[in-house]
Design an enzyme around this catalytic site. Structure first.
Site, short mmCIF file in Angstrom:
data_model
loop_
_atom_site.label_atom_id
_atom_site.label_comp_id
_atom_site.label_asym_id
_atom_site.label_seq_id
_atom_site.Cartn_x
_atom_site.Cartn_y
_atom_site.Cartn_z
N ASP B 87 15.96 -2.88 1.64
CA ASP B 87 17.19 -2.54 2.38
C ASP B 87 18.43 -2.93 1.58
O ASP B 87 19.53 -2.47 1.88
CB ASP B 87 17.20 -3.19 3.78
CG ASP B 87 17.06 -4.70 3.75
OD1 ASP B 87 17.47 -5.34 2.75
OD2 ASP B 87 16.55 -5.27 4.73
N GLY B 140 4.66 -5.84 -5.78
CA GLY B 140 5.24 -7.09 -6.27
C GLY B 140 4.25 -7.97 -7.03
O GLY B 140 4.60 -8.60 -8.03
N ASP B 157 11.27 -11.36 -0.09
CA ASP B 157 11.90 -10.82 1.12
C ASP B 157 10.91 -9.82 1.73
O ASP B 157 11.14 -8.62 1.75
CB ASP B 157 13.20 -10.13 0.71
CG ASP B 157 13.99 -9.64 1.91
OD1 ASP B 157 13.65 -9.99 3.05
OD2 ASP B 157 14.97 -8.89 1.70
N ASP B 160 6.04 -9.23 7.61
CA ASP B 160 5.07 -10.22 8.09
C ASP B 160 3.75 -10.14 7.31
O ASP B 160 3.40 -9.10 6.75
CB ASP B 160 4.79 -10.00 9.59
CG ASP B 160 6.05 -10.14 10.43
OD1 ASP B 160 6.95 -10.88 10.02
OD2 ASP B 160 6.12 -9.50 11.49
#
Lengths: 285, 285
Positions: B87, B140, B157, B160
């Site tokens: 985002d 990642g 970041d 869940d």
């Protein structure tokens, strides 16, 4: 069948909790009182349909209401007064201080105390068998206006500033509290949610200064079942103190019984988020 | 017609928000992505039906994710890495530090970046026209395992620990991050809600120590639309520092642009509530 209780914190946002059953539901002379057993938050007390406290997160609120003010300034050795707080949570926290001479609970609605004693024993436990405690069933404004007692600490554990509790957010009431405080007395007012009620926080600040307090310090903490999950309290000092250093007034054996508050939270809890600090920057607005 | 979005944070508790309309709804290769316009919280990004961020409270989360780690220890002058965070909120906060040489955003799902750029300009603003920024669309875990770059700060970041993001909470991943950090590097991991996810916080702590970090410090803050309205982050230090004193690494003109974080929150934000402290007392459990 699934029962869900939904509290709208604004017309467009709220929380929803799954409930097992209603344990108590009645109208007192003052308000509608309900006790509901929730799945996740244990038993829940509602006044006029709004969540006052739940077994699971009441410590977040009650410990933050009481302990910061009891651990700044000198050891409170006289009387403490709780206005509202008929569930007994604030009294339970005050009962942890053997140095206090006495505790007065001034609650307008006897049925809140009765119902809490019956259904919320973990919260109301200090309301019975407590020789230092005096419970007075009276309007808080009337009581502080009439009493000749002087208090070292006053805690305003009210519901929201709508209806019966509205007067508990006015300069007139704060001014009576100011007079009922001893020389170095401290008052704490629950001051609503920084997420939704910044304008109420501003009003509280203005009214406390109008009532004569030397310094008003807001602090904040999480309360999951309250609006925004984030709450605030206003600590008002009769005589200004330069530093809000933590005093070790809470006995060590009591520290271990707390669920939320630690002495190390002072003075960090008084550091406000930028948007709150900006909103409260002036004494007068 | 009234549209209400309800997210259940547990099977028996959640929040509910009134919505105006759905602006975007599509399935990427990774997940379901929705943008909904709410009445109270502005536009809201959902991944697989769960709230990731809203315009109204994104600063609570993004500022607390980034700024504490950027203002402890020496001035970060090399590279910063954000894993997840498509985002752009974390990148926007990192872009406030002119001392940084470069920022790498490693996001697995290009559609999250596209959609955020189109519908959440206030959050994603630093994703375009930023010469120091490199966006890599990759898993990642894979990226930190392969890169030869070394980072002064790494921010995880993630969503869940369910499905795609689960691996981002393991010692194996943290160990790769450890290797990708420079000598005095610091990593921050969003570490879920102290109200509902204490066991996840414990696992994160254990896994970070297993990965070789010298010290793990949790800190907390309110995030109204997240479970319990109360969130946590784990700050992991490669080399132990005795004091988490606030450094003035954030330029003064940027301080004024923040909505939530203030430098004065350090070190107070690291003081945990009693029940959290007790749960996290041991390194190993």
């Amino acid at each position: 069948m699934e029962l869900w209780f939904t509290e709208k914190h604004t017309p467009a946002a709220g929380i929803t909790l799954k409930c097992k059953k209603t344990l108590f539901s009645s109208r007192s002379e003052i308000q509608q009182i309900d006790i509901v057993e929730t799945e996740d938050f244990g038993r829940m007390l509602l006044l006029d349909g709004l969540v006052m406290t739940t077994e699971r997160d009441e410590s977040f609120y009650h410990e933050m209401l009481v302990h910061p003010a009891m651990n700044v300034g000198s050891m409170p050795q006289g009387q403490a007064l709780v206005i509202g707080g008929g569930d007994g949570g604030a009294v339970r926290e005050l009962a942890r201080y053997p140095s206090l001479e006495g505790i007065v609970l001034c609650e307008i609605d006897p049925m809140v105390v009765e119902v809490s004693q019956r259904y919320l024993p973990g919260i109301s436990c200090a309301l019975s068998g407590n020789e230092k405690l005096e419970i007075i069933y009276k309007d808080g404004v009337e009581y502080v206006g009439q009493t000749s007692q002087r208090f070292d600490r006053i805690f305003v554990d009210s519901s929201d500033p709508i209806g019966a509790a509205e007067v508990l957010f006015t300069a007139g009431f704060y001014s009576r509290c100011y007079s009922a405080l001893s020389e170095n007395g401290i008052m704490v007012v629950q001051s609503e949610s920084p997420v939704y009620h910044l304008s109420i926080m501003k009003q509280i600040k203005k009214a406390l200064y109008q009532a004569g307090f030397s310094r008003v310090l807001f602090y904040t903490g999480p309360v999951p079942t309250y609006p925004g999950g984030y709450w605030s309290w206003a600590l008002a000092l009769k005589e200004d103190m330069k530093e809000t250093m933590a005093q070790q007034n809470l006995p060590p054996e009591q520290k271990q019984k707390l669920n939320f508050f630690t002495l190390e939270m002072i003075p960090g809890c008084f550091v406000l988020p930028a948007f709150v600090k900006r909103a409260l920057v002036s004494r007068q607005t």
